[in-house]
Enzyme design. Sequence first.
Site, PDB file in Angstrom:
ATOM      1  N   ASN A  66      43.995  84.869   1.929  1.00 46.35           N
ATOM      2  CA  ASN A  66      44.847  84.453   3.050  1.00 46.35           C
ATOM      3  C   ASN A  66      45.371  83.048   2.812  1.00 46.35           C
ATOM      4  OD1 ASN A  66      41.899  84.646   4.340  1.00 46.35           O
ATOM      5  ND2 ASN A  66      42.887  83.145   5.607  1.00 46.35           N
ATOM      6  N   ASP A  67      45.288  82.140   3.741  1.00 45.15           N
ATOM      7  CA  ASP A  67      46.068  80.887   3.721  1.00 45.15           C
ATOM      8  C   ASP A  67      46.152  80.149   2.384  1.00 45.15           C
ATOM      9  OD1 ASP A  67      45.343  81.583   6.282  1.00 45.15           O
ATOM     10  OD2 ASP A  67      44.466  79.666   6.784  1.00 45.15           O
ATOM     11  N   TRP A  91      38.912  90.381   4.719  1.00 45.56           N
ATOM     12  CA  TRP A  91      38.430  89.021   4.952  1.00 45.56           C
ATOM     13  C   TRP A  91      36.902  89.011   4.903  1.00 45.56           C
ATOM     14  CZ3 TRP A  91      35.337  86.034   7.995  1.00 45.56           C
ATOM     15  CH2 TRP A  91      35.592  84.648   7.989  1.00 45.56           C
ATOM     16  N   PHE A 126      36.578  77.194   4.982  1.00 48.20           N
ATOM     17  CA  PHE A 126      37.848  77.534   5.626  1.00 48.20           C
ATOM     18  C   PHE A 126      38.965  76.603   5.127  1.00 48.20           C
ATOM     19  CE2 PHE A 126      36.863  80.159   9.702  1.00 48.20           C
ATOM     20  CZ  PHE A 126      36.174  81.076   8.943  1.00 48.20           C
ATOM     21  N   ARG A 194      39.508  73.008  13.062  1.00 47.44           N
ATOM     22  CA  ARG A 194      39.614  73.396  11.656  1.00 47.44           C
ATOM     23  C   ARG A 194      40.943  73.057  10.999  1.00 47.44           C
ATOM     24  NH1 ARG A 194      39.074  78.308  14.536  1.00 47.44           N
ATOM     25  NH2 ARG A 194      40.969  79.562  14.638  1.00 47.44           N
TER      26      ARG A 194
HETATM   27  C1  FRU Z   1      44.419  80.871   9.470  1.00 43.80           C
HETATM   28  C2  FRU Z   1      42.911  80.783   9.517  1.00 43.80           C
HETATM   29  C3  FRU Z   1      42.468  79.336   9.529  1.00 43.80           C
HETATM   30  C4  FRU Z   1      41.090  79.409   8.957  1.00 43.80           C
HETATM   31  C5  FRU Z   1      41.231  80.498   7.930  1.00 43.80           C
HETATM   32  C6  FRU Z   1      40.005  81.310   7.712  1.00 43.80           C
HETATM   33  O1  FRU Z   1      44.903  82.050   8.922  1.00 43.80           O
HETATM   34  O2  FRU Z   1      42.428  81.463  10.654  1.00 43.80           O
HETATM   35  O3  FRU Z   1      42.524  78.731  10.802  1.00 43.80           O
HETATM   36  O4  FRU Z   1      40.696  78.198   8.400  1.00 43.80           O
HETATM   37  O5  FRU Z   1      42.288  81.330   8.366  1.00 43.80           O
HETATM   38  O6  FRU Z   1      40.148  82.154   6.630  1.00 43.80           O
END
Ligand code: FRU
Length: 515
Positions: A66-67, A91, A126, A194
Amino acid sequence: MNQESYLKRETETKQDSDNELLDISHPSQGTYTLARSNAYIRENRQQVNPAYRLAYHLMPEVGWMNDPNGFVYYNGMYHMFYQYYPYAPVWGPMHWGHAVSKDLVSWTYLPVALAPDQSYDSGGCFSGSALVQGDKLLLMYTGHVVTGPDKDNDYRQTQNIAVSDNGVDFVKSALNPVIRLDQIPEHTSPKDFRDPKVFERNGIYYCVLGSNDAAGRGVILLYQSTNLEKWSYVNVMAQSDGTLGDNWECPDLFSLGGRDILIMSPQRMPAQMDNYRNLHSTVYMIGTLDDKLGVLEYEKYYPLDYGFDFYAPQTTDDEQGRRIMVAWMETWETDIPTQHDHHWAGAMTLPRQIVLRGERLFFLPISELEQYRTNEIKQQNIHLDGIRDLDMPGDRYELYVVFEAGTAENFGLKLRVGEGEETVITYQVEERKLRLNRDRSGTGLSGERAADVELNDGRLELRIFVDVSSVEVFIQGGEKVMTARIYPGPDSTGISAFSSGNCTLTEVLKWDLKV
Ligand code: FRU
């Protein structure tokens, strides 16, 4: 070992490990280590089904991405880290995957940079960011810890740092967490805390963090430091006026053209007409940061993308002075077709250069992409009244088109056309809207998104990037962008143009893109 020698070793050993096959199994809690994740990737990357793999976008080698995290230019390379769970295409406790590139198009994977192996990040490393410190590279990230049986509600988050002197191996600081739970201000969430984006300004380090006011409104918190280890809270830098979702994630604050720009990802933001129709959105605001008060003054906010799959964007600047943005080319809570038997899920958008024009941001595909153009096809002045196959098939290409609206009511393009499949881009002249429809794009996803677009002197100019399972449409020179994942069959490669009424396709240029 430095970046260059690591890359060399990686190519040399690649072939040996590709022959081994291990079962895909989830390690149990407490067993996540860097060594285990890297061994797992080596032994399982060949299981990935090539069908929907993109040709010129960054994806995970195997497993879930993801991010974008820690996007930075360091020692002559762009570094991209990412939220990563190697063990399954879903995830899971987050690691930081890592890839490097000299041109932002061709990426080389490096070993996983962070694993959730400490008491303060046992639930996941994260999202976070990177900062070049002399010859060192510093990462600042959120340590996520599950504190009770309900993992969706029982958790705490703190901010942590890790440092590398070679751009490959990172050592977590003995001082972690560097921003602790007792540094969370009153009247903000005790647990959603976060995604630190760290930056330097006038000799002081700052970091912005995403949170909420514990009463249903997203906020950004600002912290400052003189040494990156001791941090103090400054203020709520920005907060929702009630229209911007109940929690803010992944903030990024940067200066461009003398203005301060905040981008962030509001969760569960209600739709506004055609805008913000995804479960979670992304926005930008242009303003001025009062760094004494720690407050960003701004008036309006705008979407960063008008399509389906664009979340958690992050930016970096580079040696050329560009500001470049990359986002996760997915959205939460979708059933991604590659999660079933393909052993991977998630990709990054193309890197987009951000340019400030007046009170708006424009987004341009980075110019490095032009080096990868092959097989140019050019057509001009095609009269349209109905549908026409452009006879230039492809599934990984760049397309540049200019339409002259003439007297047509609507006109547009069909991409990835095949047996019962098409992805449709339609401009509706009277409504002044561009629509992207993926109802018949292939397996899995469907729906339509629309953006308000004005013709320029009766013309619509589009630059479109199709890459096997993605489409990114840059509209009117980057004024707006629409991004979507699509999953057509391999034989759906047609491109046609259509109109209802008379119009002219004054220019069509197509290049295959080959990395
Ligand atoms: C955004 C998020 C962040 C977090 C991460 C966890 O997509 O929810 O806020 O740090 O993904 O994977």
